[in-house]
Scaffold this motif. Structure first.
Motif, PDB file in Angstrom:
ATOM      1  N   ALA A  63       0.847  -1.197   0.000  1.00  0.00           N
ATOM      2  CA  ALA A  63       0.000   0.000   0.000  1.00  0.00           C
ATOM      3  C   ALA A  63       0.882   1.245   0.000  1.00  0.00           C
ATOM      4  O   ALA A  63       1.843   1.353   0.759  1.00  0.00           O
ATOM      5  CB  ALA A  63      -0.915  -0.006   1.212  1.00  0.00           C
ATOM      6  N   GLY A  64       0.550   2.163  -0.866  1.00  0.00           N
ATOM      7  CA  GLY A  64       1.294   3.412  -0.919  1.00  0.00           C
ATOM      8  C   GLY A  64       2.540   3.361  -1.778  1.00  0.00           C
ATOM      9  O   GLY A  64       3.215   4.388  -1.945  1.00  0.00           O
ATOM     10  N   VAL A  65       2.881   2.183  -2.334  1.00  0.00           N
ATOM     11  CA  VAL A  65       4.042   2.087  -3.221  1.00  0.00           C
ATOM     12  C   VAL A  65       3.630   2.571  -4.613  1.00  0.00           C
ATOM     13  O   VAL A  65       2.807   1.946  -5.270  1.00  0.00           O
ATOM     14  CB  VAL A  65       4.582   0.645  -3.290  1.00  0.00           C
ATOM     15  N   GLU A  66       4.190   3.670  -5.031  1.00  0.00           N
ATOM     16  CA  GLU A  66       3.806   4.250  -6.311  1.00  0.00           C
ATOM     17  C   GLU A  66       4.123   3.295  -7.451  1.00  0.00           C
ATOM     18  O   GLU A  66       5.220   2.748  -7.538  1.00  0.00           O
ATOM     19  CB  GLU A  66       4.546   5.571  -6.532  1.00  0.00           C
ATOM     20  N   GLY A  67       3.135   3.064  -8.313  1.00  0.00           N
ATOM     21  CA  GLY A  67       3.328   2.213  -9.474  1.00  0.00           C
ATOM     22  C   GLY A  67       2.890   0.779  -9.280  1.00  0.00           C
ATOM     23  O   GLY A  67       2.917   0.000 -10.232  1.00  0.00           O
ATOM     24  N   VAL A  68       2.486   0.403  -8.066  1.00  0.00           N
ATOM     25  CA  VAL A  68       2.048  -0.964  -7.797  1.00  0.00           C
ATOM     26  C   VAL A  68       0.547  -0.968  -7.530  1.00  0.00           C
ATOM     27  O   VAL A  68       0.062  -0.263  -6.650  1.00  0.00           O
ATOM     28  CB  VAL A  68       2.792  -1.581  -6.597  1.00  0.00           C
ATOM     29  N   LYS A  69      -0.175  -1.773  -8.315  1.00  0.00           N
ATOM     30  CA  LYS A  69      -1.613  -1.921  -8.131  1.00  0.00           C
ATOM     31  C   LYS A  69      -1.896  -3.299  -7.549  1.00  0.00           C
ATOM     32  O   LYS A  69      -1.079  -4.217  -7.672  1.00  0.00           O
ATOM     33  CB  LYS A  69      -2.344  -1.750  -9.462  1.00  0.00           C
ATOM     34  N   VAL A  70      -3.060  -3.464  -6.945  1.00  0.00           N
ATOM     35  CA  VAL A  70      -3.409  -4.726  -6.292  1.00  0.00           C
ATOM     36  C   VAL A  70      -4.685  -5.288  -6.895  1.00  0.00           C
ATOM     37  O   VAL A  70      -5.672  -4.565  -7.082  1.00  0.00           O
ATOM     38  CB  VAL A  70      -3.585  -4.541  -4.780  1.00  0.00           C
TER      39      VAL A  70
END
Length: 259
Positions: A63-70
């Motif tokens: 969560a909050g890591v720019e560029g990573v979607k879940v």
């Protein structure tokens, strides 16, 4: 073809790993294991990076890591490939999208290797691609947890096995403790690339006889008559984390890199 193919990375990360429960969240350098993997994918230059998981605790780790979607996927999937197929649907990728399947337990996956498997898929025209690297010692060759492969002159995979292949009959009749000269052996690296359309088709294939014998999902593709292109990793691709011992070795490696 350069190693700059347009691709996305999807990371399957199941919380209830059988050999190391809670593996995605196990600490490595004080941070969740899966977070290290996501950062590796970002460094490779993927157009999109998705984490496909069945547990909100794993989702929270990025969560909050720019560029990573879940993509929150079903807990009932039998394999990471099935999980990625659902992720592809959630993400809305077109059938031609190049998808790299980076396992959630590969914290040291080199960016060049991730790019190479994507470019190999595009260059070869095969529906699926993967990587390999030379086997350096007999202990690795005879380890059933290390998957070996043989490939054709074209670079396509002929077979994957837990057994030591190919078998140097005369040399091993004399001594199996060392590898004879020739460098004929390859260790399979469990990273894959496929078009999103083939990823969906893969999950609809029935498990094959060879897959059931060897417990290797990629054999389903070969037995069904499809190609798997194989490239050598451009740099060493350290083994992933499957056990507590592997995690301890990964911690030591990380500390060496940071020293």
């Amino acid at each position: 073809m350069s190693d700059t193919a347009d691709f996305v990375v999807a990371i399957p990360a199941r919380y209830a790993a059988s050999r190391l429960p809670g593996k995605p969240l196990r600490p490595l350098g004080g941070e969740p294991l899966v977070l290290h993997v996501a950062r590796r994918a970002l460094r490779a230059g993927a157009r999109e990076v998705w984490l496909a998981t069945d547990d909100p605790r794993v989702a929270e780790a990025v969560a909050g890591v720019e560029g990573v979607k879940v993509a929150m996927t079903s807990a009932g999937h039998a394999s990471g490939t099935d999980r990625l197929a659902e992720c592809a649907t959630i993400a809305g990728w077109s059938e031609d999208t190049v998808v790299v399947n980076l396992q959630g337990d590969e914290p040291f996956a080199p960016a060049s290797g991730i790019r190479t498997v994507a470019s190999t898929l595009v260059r070869s025209g095969a529906p699926m691609a993967t990587l390999a690297e030379p086997v350096a010692d007999a202990q690795t060759l005879f380890d059933p947890n290390t998957v070996k492969l043989v490939r054709a002159a074209s670079g396509d995979a002929l077979y994957f096995s837990r057994a030591p292949l190919p078998w140097p009959r005369d040399a091993f009749a004399r001594d199996r403790s060392v590898l004879p000269e020739g460098g004929h052996w390859l260790r399979h690296i469990g990273i894959y690339a496929y078009r999103a359309g083939f990823l969906q088709a893969f999950t609809r294939l029935p498990p094959g006889r060879l897959e059931r014998v060897e417990s290797l999902e990629q054999l389903r593709v070969l037995e069904a008559g499809h190609r798997i292109a194989v490239a050598l990793s451009p740099e060493p691709f350290p083994p992933g984390v499957d056990t507590a011992e592997d995690l301890a070795r990964a911690e030591a490696r990380l500390q060496e890199e940071r020293a």
